[in-house]
Scaffold this active site. Structure first.
Site: not given
Ligand code: AMP
Length: 114
Positions: A28-29, A86, A95, A101, A99
């Site tokens: 989960r995000d 993304n 990140v 979403h 991944h």
């Molecule tokens: P993106 O902008 O597509 O790189 O999405 C990265 C996502 O990772 C964001 O929605 C963050 O909220 C999520 N995120 C970052 N660190 C963590 C973590 N430690 N556990 C869960 N989700 C995370």
């Protein structure tokens, strides 16, 4: 490249993992944008969509099939959901570990800000 996601995959950092196998880890995000917001992450360290290669074809398909299955398990498969990947700065990638979403549980609104 190693990010917090690799630590989660290896069990070295906490996350709310909903599914894990030898190919993907799904959790989960931490900052959910919808009632259901799960990240489907390949265990293999692939930074972005740009870094995918032909050998990753099956893995990418598996990410989508996993998202479909999780959507059903979360009870959002009929109401609907959004899948987003993304890529880099303009895509909003934060990140650098590929991944997918999975978001749903409410109307997701317009696809992008116009
Ligand atoms: P993106 O902008 O597509 O790189 O999405 C990265 C996502 O990772 C964001 O929605 C963050 O909220 C999520 N995120 C970052 N660190 C963590 C973590 N430690 N556990 C869960 N989700 C995370």
């Amino acid at each position: 490249m190693s990010t917090i996601f690799s630590k989660i995959i290896r069990g070295e950092a906490d996350a709310d993992i909903v599914y894990q196998d030898d190919r993907v880890t799904c959790f989960r995000d931490i900052n959910p944008a919808a009632p259901v917001h799960i990240l489907i992450v390949p265990n293999k360290e692939i930074a972005t969509v740009n870094d995918l290669s032909d050998e990753d074809q099956v893995l990418v398909g598996y990410m989508f099939l996993t998202a479909k299955r999780l959507a059903r398990e979360e009870g959002i498969h009929e109401s609907g959901y959004r899948l987003i990947i993304n890529c880099n700065r303009d895509g909003g990638q934060v990140v650098d570990h590929l991944h997918l979403h999975l978001m749903g549980g409410r109307p997701m609104g317009p696809m992008v800000v116009r």
